[in-house]
Design a protein around this motif. Structure first.
Motif, mmCIF file in Angstrom:
data_model
loop_
_atom_site.group_PDB
_atom_site.id
_atom_site.type_symbol
_atom_site.label_atom_id
_atom_site.label_comp_id
_atom_site.label_asym_id
_atom_site.label_seq_id
_atom_site.Cartn_x
_atom_site.Cartn_y
_atom_site.Cartn_z
ATOM 1 N N LEU A 106 0.844 -1.200 0.000
ATOM 2 C CA LEU A 106 0.000 0.000 0.000
ATOM 3 C C LEU A 106 0.879 1.251 0.000
ATOM 4 N N LYS A 109 1.862 1.754 -3.450
ATOM 5 C CA LYS A 109 0.693 2.196 -4.218
ATOM 6 C C LYS A 109 0.393 3.680 -3.983
ATOM 7 N N ARG A 113 1.433 10.256 -1.751
ATOM 8 C CA ARG A 113 0.129 10.891 -1.943
ATOM 9 C C ARG A 113 -0.615 10.979 -0.609
ATOM 10 N N THR A 116 -7.385 9.956 2.391
ATOM 11 C CA THR A 116 -8.271 9.968 3.554
ATOM 12 C C THR A 116 -8.460 8.520 4.004
ATOM 13 N N VAL A 118 -11.204 7.107 4.461
ATOM 14 C CA VAL A 118 -12.315 6.568 3.655
ATOM 15 C C VAL A 118 -11.805 6.014 2.328
ATOM 16 N N GLU A 119 -10.885 6.731 1.699
ATOM 17 C CA GLU A 119 -10.392 6.281 0.393
ATOM 18 C C GLU A 119 -9.675 4.934 0.521
ATOM 19 N N TRP A 121 -9.954 2.788 2.924
ATOM 20 C CA TRP A 121 -10.964 1.821 3.388
ATOM 21 C C TRP A 121 -11.745 1.261 2.191
ATOM 22 N N ASN A 122 -12.237 2.167 1.327
ATOM 23 C CA ASN A 122 -12.971 1.725 0.134
ATOM 24 C C ASN A 122 -12.073 0.899 -0.783
ATOM 25 N N PHE A 123 -10.843 1.346 -0.935
ATOM 26 C CA PHE A 123 -9.894 0.657 -1.813
ATOM 27 C C PHE A 123 -9.646 -0.773 -1.313
ATOM 28 N N LEU A 124 -9.415 -0.907 -0.005
ATOM 29 C CA LEU A 124 -9.148 -2.240 0.554
ATOM 30 C C LEU A 124 -10.363 -3.155 0.439
ATOM 31 N N LEU A 125 -11.535 -2.619 0.757
ATOM 32 C CA LEU A 125 -12.728 -3.473 0.680
ATOM 33 C C LEU A 125 -13.063 -3.820 -0.762
ATOM 34 N N GLY A 126 -12.781 -2.902 -1.682
ATOM 35 C CA GLY A 126 -12.981 -3.187 -3.100
ATOM 36 C C GLY A 126 -12.059 -4.309 -3.552
ATOM 37 N N GLN A 127 -10.834 -4.265 -3.093
ATOM 38 C CA GLN A 127 -9.866 -5.306 -3.449
ATOM 39 C C GLN A 127 -10.243 -6.637 -2.813
ATOM 40 N N LEU B 173 -13.944 7.164 -4.838
ATOM 41 C CA LEU B 173 -13.426 6.269 -3.778
ATOM 42 C C LEU B 173 -13.412 6.954 -2.410
ATOM 43 N N ASN B 174 -13.655 8.230 -2.397
ATOM 44 C CA ASN B 174 -13.719 8.963 -1.131
ATOM 45 C C ASN B 174 -15.136 9.082 -0.589
ATOM 46 N N ARG B 183 -17.440 -0.613 -4.993
ATOM 47 C CA ARG B 183 -16.073 -0.449 -4.487
ATOM 48 C C ARG B 183 -15.086 -1.291 -5.298
ATOM 49 N N CYS B 184 -15.514 -2.528 -5.581
ATOM 50 C CA CYS B 184 -14.649 -3.468 -6.291
ATOM 51 C C CYS B 184 -14.310 -2.922 -7.680
ATOM 52 N N ALA B 187 -12.122 0.304 -7.411
ATOM 53 C CA ALA B 187 -10.727 0.020 -7.036
ATOM 54 C C ALA B 187 -9.963 -0.566 -8.222
ATOM 55 N N PHE B 243 -4.001 -6.019 -9.763
ATOM 56 C CA PHE B 243 -3.451 -5.078 -8.800
ATOM 57 C C PHE B 243 -1.946 -5.263 -8.712
ATOM 58 N N TRP B 245 0.266 -3.436 -7.597
ATOM 59 C CA TRP B 245 0.901 -2.977 -6.358
ATOM 60 C C TRP B 245 1.044 -4.112 -5.356
#
Lengths: 377, 257
Positions: A106, A109, A113, A116, A118-119, A121-127, B173-174, B183-184, B187, B243, B245
């Motif tokens: 992360l 990644k 930068r 937040t 939230v960003e 959090w959303n990124f991890l749950l999306g993944q 994403l914010n 979300r998926c 991302a 991904f 990363w």
């Protein structure tokens, strides 16, 4: 197609994790193996374990990220990660290594930068959703389709977090674990004994508790197993593999189990990736007075292949290997020898582990591309 | 936007009602006690949301009236019942099972009115968070609909400047109220555009897949089953891992045994 057709490739948990999180070479090698096998499959236990480890890791980190005050406040990623680590419980799913890899990745990644909570959090749950979905997709094949399969000899109300109605007096018809633990109890216990004596991580516990396990029957045995998924996981998965299939795994336990209990299975092991090189190294055997110059053919974090003009010793001999590429001097043991056109080849297994780091000037992407040897034994 | 949630109660003991009302009043939370089930249902049925605390046993000849009321409220149409927070506030632990079967949101054992008032306050605060979330969801949908249309236009028209759609993706994403599938896809798209942007180029196939992802978002916030096919396409297009990363050799760096 029936389950007994012996042309299937079974992906054990370590193979699934490496496929989705390892370098692209693993996925490519799996693709090439798939061409040799008509079907691909995995098991219900593998799926649960994957969800618990990978899903659990992402979910745990996201949960704690979600608790950080100021969810919309922008801050450098590293500060945010430090704050998250400070809140995480001492044990995270999969242990400390996947968490460290996730944090480092992360960091790469997001870099410098500002983000937040939230960003991220959303990124991890999306993944997380993506990876849990990706578990079923292997190349063009979908494990949920009829021609492939998720074999289930493990669903049982005894596992923590199960969604079945708990059995009271005897296992219900829906219980799949009984097909291993009750219907094939002698085979199952024999495999438990094999692992107990195989010097694996779970061996000590199994050895200490073998007698009491033999005395348990039906639900009581399944309850005991259900409380110790880490101890019994490999054994359960081993019995979930259809007859004649090939298990793709990193875990040595399956080799041990196969030899003793199901020779009809094939085990294909994923080994640590080798970095090919043509640099020189110095090698000195405990038997020899002086060090010899040799050619370093390839190396990994756990060993190296060295080619010398002359044999430098016997299998089992201690040697000292020195090269900038392996990070200095490493002691090891000769584990194989063979004659090659270029000279005498020696496989050296390092005695102490060292985290592999790329040599200066060689970045991650060039290392990945450099791996040309097959990853599977 | 977040409206104060009206609070109702039902209890047959007058002293308890009075003290509880006073304690809540001290913290500016008015509670209205109803005399019976009919009055309570009449009072809440037209409200958008409400928090309700019910004593189970309403006295001689009115046994279990609180439980009956809870059952009735929890059998209302799903949209309504979701906005009603129904808690049992009783001295009788033995009703726990039945209350749970009736679907109540909380089961609180009475101790004394002052402690109970504090307990009610935190439950109310928690319910207010849930209500705020429910109220925000249609707004989040409206925002998403507008921005995903925008994203789609940007992707189709900004091939040479991926920073613009990338900015839209990061803004999305914010958002705090995203759905799982959304979300998926977000991302995965962010990752694709981020890596294409850093390479300075995106090939036709990758762009086509990204546009399909944006279409999924614009159509129904990626709720449909089509999302699974899209992930399949993505995995086939990038077999080494979408991904990058996370796709390194760190996970492989364990020694052979």
């Amino acid at each position: 197609m029936s389950d007994t057709e012996n042309n299937g490739l079974f992906l054990e948990t370590s193979a699934q994790v490496l496929r989705l999180f390892g370098s692209s070479s693993v996925e490519r090698e799996i693709e090439s193996l798939l061409r040799l096998h008509g079907r691909v499959g995995t098991s219900a236990f593998v799926r649960s374990e994957f969800e618990a480890v990978i899903g659990g890791l992402f979910q745990t980190v996201a949960t704690y990220l979600g608790k950080i005050p100021g969810q919309d406040r922008i801050r450098p990623f590293l500060d945010l990660w430090r704050e998250t680590l400070g809140m995480l419980p001492p044990f995270t799913p999969g242990g400390p290594k996947p968490l460290a890899v996730l944090g480092a990745s992360l960091g790469v990644k997001f870099g410098s930068r500002s983000v937040t909570p939230v960003e991220v959090w959303n990124f991890l749950l999306g993944q997380k959703t993506y990876f849990l979905e990706g578990f079923f997709l292997i190349g063009s094949k979908d494990l949920r389709s009829e021609e492939n399969g998720i074999f289930d000899l493990s669903s049982c109300c005894s596992w923590r977090g199960h969604d079945q109605i708990p059995c009271t007096a005897a296992p219900s018809a829906a219980c799949r674990l009984q097909l291993i633990c009750s219907h094939r109890k002698p085979d199952f216990l024999a495999s438990v004994e094999t692992i107990a004596n195989a010097k694996r991580e779970e061996s000590d516990w199994l050895k200490e508790n073998l007698e009491s396990l033999v005395a348990l029957d039906g639900l009581l045995l399944m309850r005991e197993i259900g409380h110790k998924p880490n101890i019994f996981g490999d054994i359960i998965i081993f019995w979930e593999v259809p007859e004649g299939w090939t298990i793709l795994t990193r875990d040595l336990s399956f080799v041990v189990l196969r030899e003793r209990h199901r020779p009809s299975l094939h085990v294909c092991r994923i080994r640590a990736p080798r970095t090919p090189t043509s640099g020189n190294c110095m090698i000195r055997s405990a038997r020899a007075e002086v060090a010899l110059t040799a050619q370093l053919s390839n190396y990994s974090s756990s060993g190296a292949c060295v080619i010398c003009s002359l044999p430098i010793g016997e299998i089992g001999d201690e040697v000292m290997l020195s090269s900038a590429e392996i990070g200095g001097s490493r002691s090891g043991k000769v584990v194989w020898k063979s004659a090659t056109v270029a000279g005498s080849g020696h496989g050296v297994r390092f005695v102490a582990k060292r985290t592999h780091r790329p040599p200066k000037g060689q970045n991650e992407s060039t290392r990945s591309k450099a791996t040309q040897r097959p990853l599977f034994d | 936007m977040a409206t104060a949630v009206p609070v109702f109660g039902m209890d047959d003991i007058e002293d308890y009602r009075t003290t509880l009302t006073q304690e809540l009043q001290k913290r500016s939370v008015p509670i209205h006690f109803c005399r019976n089930k009919e009055e309570l249902i009449g009072a809440v049925e037209d409200l958008e949301c409400a928090s309700i605390f019910l004593d189970v046993d309403m006295g001689t000849s009115r046994r279990r009236e609180g439980l009956d009321a809870a059952l009735h409220l929890k059998q209302m149409p799903p949209k309504k019942r979701g906005a009603l927070y129904v808690a049992i506030l009783t001295s009788h632990r033995e009703y726990h099972e039945e209350a749970s079967r009736a679907g109540v949101d909380a089961f609180i054992i009475k101790t004394n009115p002052i402690t109970d008032a504090l307990e009610l306050m935190i439950r109310l605060a928690n319910h207010a968070i849930e209500v705020s979330r429910l109220q925000a969801e249609p707004i989040q949908s409206e925002l998403a609909e507008r921005e995903y249309e925008n994203l789609l236009r940007q992707m189709k028209g900004q091939r040479d400047n991926l920073l613009i759609p990338l900015g839209t993706l990061r803004r999305a994403l914010n958002w705090p109220f995203l759905e799982e599938g959304e979300r998926c896809v977000l991302a995965a798209l962010e990752e694709q555009l981020d890596s294409a942007e850093s390479r300075g180029v995106i090939d036709d196939d990758s762009l086509a897949i990204c546009i399909s992802g944006a279409e999924l978002l614009a159509t129904d916030r990626a709720r449909s089953e089509a999302r699974f096919d899209w992930i399949k396409r993505l995995r086939m297009r990038f077999p080494g891992g979408v991904f990058r990363w996370l796709s390194g050799r760190e996970f492989e760096e364990e020694s052979d045994e």
